[in-house]
Design a protein around this motif. Structure first.
Motif, mmCIF file in Angstrom:
data_model
loop_
_atom_site.group_PDB
_atom_site.id
_atom_site.type_symbol
_atom_site.label_atom_id
_atom_site.label_comp_id
_atom_site.label_asym_id
_atom_site.label_seq_id
_atom_site.Cartn_x
_atom_site.Cartn_y
_atom_site.Cartn_z
ATOM 1 N N MET B 1 -34.700 -10.749 -98.746
ATOM 2 C CA MET B 1 -35.710 -11.562 -98.049
ATOM 3 C C MET B 1 -36.880 -10.660 -97.655
ATOM 4 O O MET B 1 -36.693 -9.572 -97.147
ATOM 5 N N THR B 2 -38.065 -11.113 -97.914
ATOM 6 C CA THR B 2 -39.246 -10.331 -97.538
ATOM 7 C C THR B 2 -39.720 -10.740 -96.149
ATOM 8 O O THR B 2 -39.264 -11.730 -95.579
ATOM 9 N N GLN B 3 -40.662 -9.972 -95.638
ATOM 10 C CA GLN B 3 -41.228 -10.293 -94.331
ATOM 11 C C GLN B 3 -41.871 -11.673 -94.364
ATOM 12 O O GLN B 3 -41.772 -12.452 -93.410
ATOM 13 N N SER B 4 -42.525 -11.967 -95.476
ATOM 14 C CA SER B 4 -43.234 -13.235 -95.624
ATOM 15 C C SER B 4 -42.276 -14.423 -95.536
ATOM 16 O O SER B 4 -42.544 -15.387 -94.810
ATOM 17 N N THR B 5 -41.168 -14.368 -96.268
ATOM 18 C CA THR B 5 -40.222 -15.493 -96.260
ATOM 19 C C THR B 5 -39.467 -15.550 -94.932
ATOM 20 O O THR B 5 -39.155 -16.644 -94.455
ATOM 21 N N PHE B 6 -39.206 -14.394 -94.331
ATOM 22 C CA PHE B 6 -38.542 -14.390 -93.034
ATOM 23 C C PHE B 6 -39.419 -15.085 -91.999
ATOM 24 O O PHE B 6 -38.958 -15.934 -91.224
ATOM 25 N N ARG B 7 -40.704 -14.719 -91.988
ATOM 26 C CA ARG B 7 -41.627 -15.320 -91.020
ATOM 27 C C ARG B 7 -41.828 -16.800 -91.297
ATOM 28 O O ARG B 7 -41.966 -17.605 -90.380
ATOM 29 N N ALA B 8 -41.862 -17.174 -92.569
ATOM 30 C CA ALA B 8 -42.029 -18.589 -92.919
ATOM 31 C C ALA B 8 -40.832 -19.398 -92.431
ATOM 32 O O ALA B 8 -40.993 -20.486 -91.856
ATOM 33 N N ALA B 9 -39.617 -18.875 -92.642
ATOM 34 C CA ALA B 9 -38.415 -19.567 -92.177
ATOM 35 C C ALA B 9 -38.409 -19.653 -90.651
ATOM 36 O O ALA B 9 -38.085 -20.700 -90.075
ATOM 37 N N GLY B 10 -38.781 -18.553 -90.003
ATOM 38 C CA GLY B 10 -38.841 -18.541 -88.543
ATOM 39 C C GLY B 10 -39.843 -19.550 -88.019
ATOM 40 O O GLY B 10 -39.599 -20.240 -87.025
ATOM 41 N N LYS B 11 -40.958 -19.646 -88.706
ATOM 42 C CA LYS B 11 -42.005 -20.583 -88.305
ATOM 43 C C LYS B 11 -41.488 -22.027 -88.397
ATOM 44 O O LYS B 11 -41.697 -22.838 -87.489
ATOM 45 N N VAL B 12 -40.811 -22.347 -89.496
ATOM 46 C CA VAL B 12 -40.292 -23.707 -89.684
ATOM 47 C C VAL B 12 -39.256 -24.035 -88.605
ATOM 48 O O VAL B 12 -39.264 -25.131 -88.032
ATOM 49 N N ILE B 13 -38.372 -23.087 -88.324
ATOM 50 C CA ILE B 13 -37.309 -23.326 -87.333
ATOM 51 C C ILE B 13 -37.896 -23.491 -85.933
ATOM 52 O O ILE B 13 -37.593 -24.460 -85.222
ATOM 53 N N ILE B 14 -38.739 -22.534 -85.521
ATOM 54 C CA ILE B 14 -39.298 -22.565 -84.162
ATOM 55 C C ILE B 14 -40.122 -23.827 -83.932
ATOM 56 O O ILE B 14 -39.910 -24.569 -82.964
ATOM 57 N N TRP B 15 -41.062 -24.079 -84.829
ATOM 58 C CA TRP B 15 -41.948 -25.221 -84.619
ATOM 59 C C TRP B 15 -41.273 -26.548 -84.928
ATOM 60 O O TRP B 15 -41.678 -27.599 -84.430
ATOM 61 N N GLY B 16 -40.210 -26.515 -85.730
ATOM 62 C CA GLY B 16 -39.426 -27.725 -85.951
ATOM 63 C C GLY B 16 -38.702 -28.133 -84.672
ATOM 64 O O GLY B 16 -38.664 -29.314 -84.314
ATOM 65 N N ILE B 17 -38.145 -27.138 -83.970
ATOM 66 C CA ILE B 17 -37.474 -27.411 -82.693
ATOM 67 C C ILE B 17 -38.484 -27.917 -81.665
ATOM 68 O O ILE B 17 -38.225 -28.886 -80.931
ATOM 69 N N VAL B 18 -39.641 -27.261 -81.607
ATOM 70 C CA VAL B 18 -40.669 -27.678 -80.646
ATOM 71 C C VAL B 18 -41.139 -29.105 -80.951
ATOM 72 O O VAL B 18 -41.310 -29.917 -80.040
ATOM 73 N N LEU B 19 -41.336 -29.405 -82.238
ATOM 74 C CA LEU B 19 -41.783 -30.752 -82.614
ATOM 75 C C LEU B 19 -40.744 -31.800 -82.225
ATOM 76 O O LEU B 19 -41.091 -32.869 -81.710
ATOM 77 N N ALA B 54 -44.633 -18.316 -77.622
ATOM 78 C CA ALA B 54 -43.990 -17.065 -77.206
ATOM 79 C C ALA B 54 -42.903 -16.679 -78.207
ATOM 80 O O ALA B 54 -42.817 -15.528 -78.644
ATOM 81 N N ALA B 55 -42.076 -17.661 -78.572
ATOM 82 C CA ALA B 55 -41.014 -17.406 -79.550
ATOM 83 C C ALA B 55 -41.607 -17.000 -80.893
ATOM 84 O O ALA B 55 -41.095 -16.114 -81.582
ATOM 85 N N PHE B 56 -42.711 -17.633 -81.245
ATOM 86 C CA PHE B 56 -43.386 -17.338 -82.509
ATOM 87 C C PHE B 56 -43.878 -15.888 -82.536
ATOM 88 O O PHE B 56 -43.651 -15.152 -83.510
ATOM 89 N N PHE B 57 -44.514 -15.439 -81.461
ATOM 90 C CA PHE B 57 -45.031 -14.064 -81.426
ATOM 91 C C PHE B 57 -43.897 -13.038 -81.336
ATOM 92 O O PHE B 57 -44.006 -11.938 -81.889
ATOM 93 N N VAL B 58 -42.821 -13.397 -80.659
ATOM 94 C CA VAL B 58 -41.652 -12.505 -80.625
ATOM 95 C C VAL B 58 -41.101 -12.346 -82.046
ATOM 96 O O VAL B 58 -40.763 -11.232 -82.470
ATOM 97 N N MET B 59 -41.025 -13.454 -82.768
ATOM 98 C CA MET B 59 -40.542 -13.412 -84.146
ATOM 99 C C MET B 59 -41.459 -12.552 -85.016
ATOM 100 O O MET B 59 -40.993 -11.760 -85.842
ATOM 101 N N LEU B 60 -42.760 -12.678 -84.835
ATOM 102 C CA LEU B 60 -43.711 -11.866 -85.598
ATOM 103 C C LEU B 60 -43.522 -10.381 -85.299
ATOM 104 O O LEU B 60 -43.536 -9.535 -86.195
ATOM 105 N N GLY B 61 -43.340 -10.084 -84.013
ATOM 106 C CA GLY B 61 -43.146 -8.699 -83.618
ATOM 107 C C GLY B 61 -41.851 -8.126 -84.154
ATOM 108 O O GLY B 61 -41.802 -6.987 -84.627
ATOM 109 N N PHE B 62 -40.792 -8.938 -84.109
ATOM 110 C CA PHE B 62 -39.488 -8.499 -84.602
ATOM 111 C C PHE B 62 -39.548 -8.208 -86.097
ATOM 112 O O PHE B 62 -38.872 -7.306 -86.601
ATOM 113 N N SER B 63 -40.331 -8.974 -86.826
ATOM 114 C CA SER B 63 -40.404 -8.828 -88.286
ATOM 115 C C SER B 63 -41.540 -7.920 -88.719
ATOM 116 O O SER B 63 -41.886 -7.865 -89.893
ATOM 117 N N GLY B 64 -42.120 -7.185 -87.748
ATOM 118 C CA GLY B 64 -43.227 -6.306 -88.069
ATOM 119 C C GLY B 64 -42.785 -5.124 -88.910
ATOM 120 O O GLY B 64 -41.605 -4.868 -89.111
#
Lengths: 77, 150
Positions: B1-19, B54-64
Motif C-alpha cells: 500500500m502506498t501513502q496515496s492509497t492509505f490516505r485515500a482509504a483513511g479519507k473515505v473511512i473518516i469522512w464516511g463516519i462523519v457523514l 482533526a482525525a483527518f490531519f492526524v491521519m495525514l501526519g501518521f502517513s507522512g
C-alpha cells in the motif's frame, strides 16, 4: 497519426541483474513497488526522469530498456 | 500500500463516519426544518466537523514521509491524486447543482427554503468532496478507471 506506445523490458533486465526484486528496483529507482508492477504489466508509462533512473539502476541506456513504437508500424530491422 | 492509497482509504473511512453521524443528527430530532433554530444540534455538528478534520490531519501526519521502510509515494500516485481531484470537483459541482434544484422544486410553493437546508448543503458538500476524492484515488490506483496510460 498512429497512436504511440512505450514498451519496456524492465522485467527481463531485472532478472538479468541477479533476479533483483521489484521492491529493490523500486527503492533504487525512487518509486513505489506498485509502479514497477504497473510498468512491467504495460499499464503505466513512466516520466522521462523515472525512465532514466531505471535505466541507470540497470547500468544501461534508456533505449535498452524502453522502446518507442507507433502502433500499427512494424519494428525496423 | 502506498501513502496515496492509505490516505485515500483513511479519507473515505473518516469522512464516511462523519457523514453518517451528520445525517443522523440532521434528520433526527425535530427534523431538517428546525435545524437552524436548534443551537444544540448546530454546535454538535460543528464539533463533529472539527473532530473529522482533526482525525483527518492526524491521519495525514501518521502517513507522512519517514526514513526507511514505510508508506511512500511517487509520480504515479501524484498522477492518480491529480486526476481524482479533477473528477471529484466535477462531482461536487454536479451535487451542489442537483441539491439546489431539488430544494427549489420542493419549496418553490413556500416561497423560501428553510435555512436548515443551507447548513445541510454546506456540510454535505465537504463530505461528498472528500469521500469522492478518496474513492476515485483508490479506483485509479487499482486500475479500475483508466488513467490514459498503457
Amino acid at each position: 497519426m498512429a497512436k504511440a506506445e512505450i514498451r519496456n523490458t524492465v522485467r527481463r533486465h531485472r532478472f538479468e541483474k541477479g533476479e533483483m526484486t521489484q521492491q529493490e528496483l523500486a527503492d533504487r529507482a525512487g518509486c513505489t513497488r506498485q509502479t514497477i508492477v504497473a510498468l512491467e504489466q504495460g499499464k503505466y508509462v513512466p516520466s522521462l526522469s523515472l525512465a532514466f533512473r531505471i535505466a541507470g539502476v540497470f547500468g544501461t541506456s534508456i533505449e535498452d530498456v524502453f522502446e518507442f513504437a507507433e502502433k500499427g508500424k512494424k519494428k525496423a530491422e | 500500500m502506498t501513502q496515496s492509497t492509505f490516505r485515500a482509504a483513511g479519507k473515505v473511512i473518516i469522512w464516511g463516519i462523519v457523514l453518517a453521524a451528520f445525517t443522523v443528527l440532521f434528520f433526527g430530532g425535530e427534523g431538517p426544518e428546525d435545524f437552524a433554530g436548534d443551537r444544540g444540534r448546530i454546535v454538535t455538528v460543528a464539533v463533529l466537523f472539527a473532530a473529522g478534520y482533526a482525525a483527518f490531519f492526524v491521519m495525514l501526519g501518521f502517513s507522512g514521509k519517514r526514513k526507511g521502510p514505510g508508506l511512500n509515494r511517487d509520480e504515479r500516485d501524484e498522477r492518480f491524486e491529480s486526476k481524482a481531484g479533477g473528477i471529484a470537483l466535477s462531482i461536487v459541482l454536479a451535487y451542489v447543482y442537483l441539491v439546489s434544484i431539488v430544494l427549489w422544486a420542493v419549496f418553490q410553493d413556500d416561497g423560501s427554503v428553510p435555512a436548515g437546508w443551507m447548513w445541510f448543503l454546506g456540510y454535505s458538500t465537504v463530505f461528498i468532496g472528500m469521500i469522492a476524492h478518496g474513492i476515485l484515488t483508490l479506483l485509479l490506483a487499482a486500475g479500475k478507471v483508466g488513467d490514459g496510460e498503457g
